[in-house]
Design an enzyme around this catalytic site. Structure first.
Site: not given
Length: 424
Positions: A236, A279-282, A318, A322, A350, A379
């Protein structure tokens, strides 16, 4: 300056030896562009959080699964997780061996569990029923269990992955049932893990959740604890999306000092010899990616100005999902009228909700301008789709020597219709 809003990318020489206009002309738009040096820098930020012998970084592949980027992360010393057969395949293409891949998923079928086991992966389960399912396939085997620390964090309710209002993890008070199932099936608890959410910018909640998981580990019977190999604290780690507002960064130095002190003192106290993972992704990939698009239309409706682009939510979801903010750069001739004014940047899907940036105060945009959507490496492409039967874009890597390399070609109509071959 030849471009009217490009200070951020200019300082990093993000596009290397080419301009964004040249890349857009060569590869067409929409186009994802990644910068190798920035990716390596963010990976090293994470690796340097602690020099404890057991510390490591487990990259969450769902953020961006391009094998060329994964291979760079492997070179920088990261391990990876996977949560689907497709992510296993991407990890393998990038050169990760089974020992460097964790299978961290939820609500999967027996067939998917068996596939992960067949690949030699340690499987994480996040419910008692999934533990029973894995035990039916793998009695006497190793397992990882995901717990819910009761502390959630994130920029939106949809990305908070711990606490009472989330589907993820087993509550700590259910530990006795976990232990009973392990004993019944002679399984070894090889790892425990958690995840509190996405995009935290202050470390306190993360460190508090770490302490919850460490206390849970201490509550394990000694005969279970001595087999524990992995404690994965989840991720996170946030990045500043409001670049032009000078939003402060997550203080990685402070986080590193506190994280290192916590794990080293706890390991000394408990004599734990296994691995600690974050456990980072971003954090690893968001800032190394920019989405290029082109302005195809502008119009005024009542008192609002709409800027129509090829950046529909099929290529960047995104903002729609979000309500996420992405800064926008503008690459175009400075001699055009550029008075700042509120403008709403929309895509070509559309749907009335196909909005990239709502009433954003920007220099006046014109047809033909190239836009750069910052911080799109996480993402972005991984959540893209063929909605409206539009083709997914190409991906290009600006290498350390400044040259671009195509790392995913643009989809074709044949790609999109291949699953119908022989059926019509």
């Amino acid at each position: 300056m030849p471009d009217i809003r490009s200070q951020y990318t200019d300082q990093y020489m993000f596009y290397g030896k080419h301009t964004p206009q040249e890349l857009a002309a060569r590869y067409d738009t929409p186009l994802y562009v990644y910068n190798e040096d920035l990716l390596r820098t963010r990976c090293r930020d994470l690796v340097r959080l602690s020099d404890h012998a057991g510390y490591g970084v487990n990259y969450s592949v769902k953020a961006n699964s391009n094998p060329a980027l994964l291979a760079i992360m492997r070179e920088e010393g990261l391990v990876v997780d996977a949560m689907s057969p497709g992510e296993i395949r991407m990890n393998q293409l990038a050169g990760f061996t089974a020992q460097k891949i964790l299978y961290i998923s939820n609500n999967i079928s027996l067939a998917e569990m068996q596939n992960a086991l067949d690949h030699g992966l340690l499987v994480s389960v996040d419910s008692l029923s999934q533990l029973e399912s894995l035990a039916s396939l793998h009695p006497g085997g190793r397992v990882m269990v995901r717990f819910n620390p009761g502390i959630g964090a994130g920029h939106h309710s949809k990305v908070i992955t711990a606490g009472k209002d989330t589907k993820f993890g087993i509550m700590p008070e259910d530990l006795p049932q976990v232990l009973a199932l392990l004993q019944k099936n002679t399984m070894t608890l090889a790892g425990i893990n958690q995840h509190i959410g996405s995009l935290f910018m202050e470390p306190d909640g993360y460190l508090a959740a770490m302490e919850v998981l460490l206390r849970l580990a201490e509550d394990l019977p000694q005969e279970v604890f001595r087999h524990l190999e992995i404690i994965d604290f989840g991720g996170g780690f946030g990045i500043p999306y409001r670049k032009y507002d000078k939003q402060p960064r997550l203080d990685m130095a402070d986080l590193g000092r506190r994280l290192h002190a916590l794990i080293t003192s706890w390991a000394a106290k408990t004599l734990y010899k296994g691995r600690f993972l974050v456990e980072p992704g971003r954090y690893a990939v968001a800032e190394c990616g920019i989405l290029l698009g082109r302005v195809h239309a502008v119009k005024n409706t009542a008192e609002k100005r709409y800027v129509g682009t090829d950046l529909g939510f099929n290529v960047l979801q995104r903002p729609v999902m979000y309500d996420s903010f992405h800064d926008v750069e503008i690459y175009g001739p400075a001699h055009a009228p550029r008075t700042p004014m509120p403008q709403t940047i929309v895509g070509n899907i559309c749907e009335s909700g196909d909005i990239l940036a709502k009433e954003r105060l920007l220099p006046t945009l014109h047809t033909g301008d190239i836009l750069g959507v910052l911080d799109a490496g996480a993402y972005g492409f991984s959540m893209s789709s063929n909605y409206n039967q539009r083709l997914r874009p190409a991906e290009v890597l600006v290498q350390s020597d400044g040259t671009p390399r195509l790392i995913r070609r643009r989809e074709s109509l044949d790609d999109m219709t291949r699953c119908f071959d022989g059926l019509l």
